[in-house]
Design a protein around this motif. Structure first.
Motif, PDB file in Angstrom:
ATOM      1  N   VAL A  33       1.631   5.961  -2.180  1.00 50.01           N
ATOM      2  CA  VAL A  33       1.125   5.399  -1.562  1.00 50.01           C
ATOM      3  C   VAL A  33      -0.239   5.905  -1.571  1.00 50.01           C
ATOM      4  O   VAL A  33      -1.244   6.414  -1.927  1.00 50.01           O
ATOM      5  N   CYS A  34      -0.982   3.866  -1.425  1.00 53.96           N
ATOM      6  CA  CYS A  34      -2.462   4.095  -1.376  1.00 53.96           C
ATOM      7  C   CYS A  34      -3.199   5.519  -0.568  1.00 53.96           C
ATOM      8  O   CYS A  34      -2.629   5.459   0.857  1.00 53.96           O
ATOM      9  N   ALA A  35      -4.534   6.388  -0.472  1.00 55.69           N
ATOM     10  CA  ALA A  35      -5.005   7.253   0.256  1.00 55.69           C
ATOM     11  C   ALA A  35      -5.968   6.902   1.393  1.00 55.69           C
ATOM     12  O   ALA A  35      -5.922   6.182   0.767  1.00 55.69           O
ATOM     13  N   ASP A  36      -6.177   7.185   2.645  1.00 52.88           N
ATOM     14  CA  ASP A  36      -7.421   7.278   3.063  1.00 52.88           C
ATOM     15  C   ASP A  36      -6.515   5.667   3.789  1.00 52.88           C
ATOM     16  O   ASP A  36      -8.027   4.971   3.776  1.00 52.88           O
ATOM     17  N   SER A  37      -6.022   4.714   4.022  1.00 50.91           N
ATOM     18  CA  SER A  37      -5.603   3.609   4.376  1.00 50.91           C
ATOM     19  C   SER A  37      -6.175   3.090   3.373  1.00 50.91           C
ATOM     20  O   SER A  37      -6.330   1.197   3.886  1.00 50.91           O
ATOM     21  N   ARG A  38      -6.220   2.810   2.927  1.00 46.71           N
ATOM     22  CA  ARG A  38      -6.922   2.104   1.558  1.00 46.71           C
ATOM     23  C   ARG A  38      -6.111   0.724   1.177  1.00 46.71           C
ATOM     24  O   ARG A  38      -4.445   1.085   1.058  1.00 46.71           O
ATOM     25  N   SER A  39      -6.358  -0.286   0.467  1.00 41.89           N
ATOM     26  CA  SER A  39      -5.385  -1.372   0.337  1.00 41.89           C
ATOM     27  C   SER A  39      -4.603  -1.603  -0.725  1.00 41.89           C
ATOM     28  O   SER A  39      -5.406  -0.359  -1.926  1.00 41.89           O
ATOM     29  N   CYS A  40      -3.504  -1.991  -1.345  1.00 43.46           N
ATOM     30  CA  CYS A  40      -2.838  -2.667  -2.632  1.00 43.46           C
ATOM     31  C   CYS A  40      -3.318  -3.762  -3.191  1.00 43.46           C
ATOM     32  O   CYS A  40      -3.305  -4.525  -2.358  1.00 43.46           O
ATOM     33  N   ARG A  41      -4.433  -3.798  -3.949  1.00 41.03           N
ATOM     34  CA  ARG A  41      -4.969  -5.360  -4.133  1.00 41.03           C
ATOM     35  C   ARG A  41      -4.712  -5.129  -6.229  1.00 41.03           C
ATOM     36  O   ARG A  41      -5.270  -4.172  -7.076  1.00 41.03           O
ATOM     37  N   GLY A  42      -3.712  -5.992  -6.785  1.00 39.82           N
ATOM     38  CA  GLY A  42      -3.510  -6.040  -8.179  1.00 39.82           C
ATOM     39  C   GLY A  42      -2.871  -4.320  -8.594  1.00 39.82           C
ATOM     40  O   GLY A  42      -2.616  -4.162 -10.055  1.00 39.82           O
ATOM     41  N   ALA A  63       1.169  -1.182  -0.572  1.00 39.13           N
ATOM     42  CA  ALA A  63       0.128   0.434   0.108  1.00 39.13           C
ATOM     43  C   ALA A  63       0.090   1.496  -0.115  1.00 39.13           C
ATOM     44  O   ALA A  63       0.078   2.326  -0.609  1.00 39.13           O
ATOM     45  N   PHE A  64       2.217   0.899   0.153  1.00 38.26           N
ATOM     46  CA  PHE A  64       3.330   2.379   0.004  1.00 38.26           C
ATOM     47  C   PHE A  64       3.571   2.085  -0.993  1.00 38.26           C
ATOM     48  O   PHE A  64       4.818   3.258  -1.141  1.00 38.26           O
ATOM     49  N   ASN A  65       3.809   1.483  -1.864  1.00 36.45           N
ATOM     50  CA  ASN A  65       4.316   1.421  -3.353  1.00 36.45           C
ATOM     51  C   ASN A  65       3.061   1.359  -3.913  1.00 36.45           C
ATOM     52  O   ASN A  65       3.887  -0.080  -4.838  1.00 36.45           O
ATOM     53  N   CYS A  66       2.040   0.989  -3.556  1.00 35.67           N
ATOM     54  CA  CYS A  66       1.439   0.422  -5.199  1.00 35.67           C
ATOM     55  C   CYS A  66       1.115   0.487  -6.358  1.00 35.67           C
ATOM     56  O   CYS A  66       1.157   2.054  -6.789  1.00 35.67           O
TER      57      CYS A  66
END
Length: 530
Positions: free
Chosen positions: A145-154, A136-139
């Motif tokens: 960085v994914c904002a608002d605590s979002r996840s990194c998926r694919g 999520a910090f290198n998505c």
């Protein structure tokens, strides 16, 4: 005005109150504060204005209860939130407190100092080895960085869960574990359910349209397709999209024709091109409601037209989709009827199958026990288990706390069932009473472990709930409300169900994802994003 409408009225009145607004020209609803003269902000959860206007959290922090705290995946080291899985200054933990500072020529990979990145899915970002598909910090790219605590998926930043707001024409993202709710985004007029396809969110709308939005922010795209009447359920199995149309009595199959572009982001900037390639008609009054895919077969529940002709329902149909351009019905499972359903005294009921799930070679169907003609509950709630090899059927009683079973989802080796209950509505469709709504947990051997009723605590009043569709992320179920636009969060802890966000004592308030000024607000579906 009676029942659930009262809470909605209070909400409308509250929205007219002034909260932190110095003039009459710009009003903020209750709970929001005016920042910068033109922004109404929730200081308890806004990362750009955390606790006070213009107090911003860092990229590795999230605003929780008006304070910047380390977001999931980050650890507080020397006053800063760092990712110890890949930070070379705090590799494997805070330096000097279980972790290490890697030497200048080393990198940090999965909490270990190494000479170079060694894993196949690792990419070097500075001196950090990361997986751009999940970090999520290198998505998708270094430093994204994914904002608002979002996840990194694919490689795409997105919320873990998406709720479809049928009455308000919006979709809303929810981040699991933290239960952070994103902004409501307008998509269509009456979204019923959603599904992910590549970097696109497919939105099935009651207006007989399949709409599309960007997965990253739910902004609506140009691409769209026509569906049958009253589309109800949507599943994606690349490169195909499967849609159930309840009033048209069909299973509709579309195919993605274009390939994603990996040279730029987004991969589908205008949406996915989908073409109708196949369909199957189940016949008049079958009212297909939900389905599950297993291998080359689709299993479809036929609810039947309970108002005029219920005889065409009470079945599960197997459809071969080995060739999606030529789907064909290959089997029909007629569900138990009559005295097997143990109708209440003086009642006559029919099986009303809704949600469906597969587990260990068995098929499970949430079986409503309803009176034809008026949809009222006439008997106890059941699951029906069907052995796909022997065709043997077993009725599983769900207990007194479960009336009108609705949706069923596996949780590991267990099953979780939602029960919408025996509901009473006034002439304006406001829910004024409900009995037997909540969730039931079953073990691997189909024994009931626990049940949880969604109801106001004794001696208190609140808007009544009616549990609908839900999805599971980890051990948490995100349950849509068929009445007041809420999502309840129920966690499986051992053999018990714990109400994390709900109506019971000790629970935090449910997430109000689909607020509406007047009338009921239906959360059409709650979907976990893969």
């Amino acid at each position: 005005m009676r029942g659930g409408a009262l809470g909605v009225l209070l909400l409308v009145m509250g929205s007219a109150l002034l909260a932190g607004c110095p003039t009459d020209e710009f009003l903020c609803s209750e709970g929001l504060t005016l920042c910068g003269g033109n922004r109404c902000v929730d200081l308890s959860s806004a990362s750009s204005d955390c606790g006070a206007c213009d107090v911003a959290c860092s990229a590795t922090e999230v605003c929780i209860e008006s304070a910047c705290r380390c977001r999931a995946g980050a650890t507080l080291c020397d006053g800063q939130c760092v990712v110890t899985a890949s930070d070379p200054s705090h590799c494997g933990g805070c330096a000097g407190a279980g972790g290490a500072a890697c030497s200048p020529e080393q990198v940090c990979e999965q909490g270990q100092c190494k000479d170079s990145c060694t894993l196949a899915d690792s990419k070097l970002c500075g001196r950090s080895c990361v997986d751009p598909d999940t970090d999520a910090f290198n998505c998708g790219a270094c430093g994204n960085v994914c904002a608002d605590s979002r996840s990194c998926r694919g490689g795409i930043c997105t919320y873990d869960v998406v709720a479809a707001c049928f009455n308000t024409g919006q979709v809303v993202g929810i981040q699991a574990e933290s239960d952070v709710k994103g902004p409501a985004m307008a998509v269509g007029t009456s979204p019923l359910t959603v599904a992910r396809m590549q970097d696109v969110l497919l939105v099935l709308d009651a207006s007989s349209r399949l709409l599309q939005a960007r997965l990253i922010d739910y902004g609506e795209l140009e691409a769209r397709n026509t569906t049958g009447l009253v589309p109800n359920h949507l599943l994606v199995e690349e490169p195909y999209v499967y849609i159930l149309n309840s009033t048209s009595n069909t299973l509709q199959i579309l195919q993605r024709k274009d390939a994603p572009s990996f040279n730029h982001s987004p991969q589908f900037p205008k949406g996915v091109t989908l073409t109708d390639v196949g369909s199957v008609n189940f016949g008049a009054n079958t009212n297909p409601y939900a389905f599950a895919l297993q291998g080359s077969d689709a299993y479809v529940t036929l609810l039947g037209n309970l108002q005029t002709d219920s005889s065409a329902g009470g079945r599960v149909v197997r459809v071969s989709v080995a060739d999606p351009t030529r789907p064909v019905i290959t089997d029909v499972f007629k569900l138990p009827t009559g005295e097997a359903l143990m109708p209440f005294q003086g009642r006559t009921t029919v099986p009303a199958p809704a949600g469906i799930a597969m587990r260990r070679g068995w098929m499970y169907v949430a079986l409503g026990n309803l009176e034809p003609g008026n949809f009222s509950v006439g008997g106890p709630g059941f699951l029906v288990r069907i052995d796909l090899t022997t065709r043997e059927m077993r009725l599983i009683a769900l207990g007194e706390e479960c009336l009108n079973p609705f949706w069923v989802v596996p949780v590991g080796e267990r099953l979780l069932v939602s029960c919408s209950g025996a509901a009473t509505y006034d002439r304006n469709f406001n829910l004024i009473d409900v009995k037997g709504t909540g969730l039931v947990l079953l073990d691997a051997d189909d024994h009931v472990l626990d049940s949880l009723a969604l109801r106001c605590p004794e001696g208190t009043s609140c808007q009544r709930a009616s549990a609908g569709r839900f999805s599971v992320v980890g051990n948490r179920a995100y349950v849509g409300d068929n009445n007041a636009g809420r999502v309840f969060v129920i966690e499986v802890v051992g053999d018990s169900l714990v109400e994390r966000r709900g109506l019971g004592p000790g629970a935090a308030p449910p997430l109000l994802v689909c607020p509406r000024n007047n009338g009921p607000s239906l959360v059409g579906d709650v979907i976990a994003i893969p």
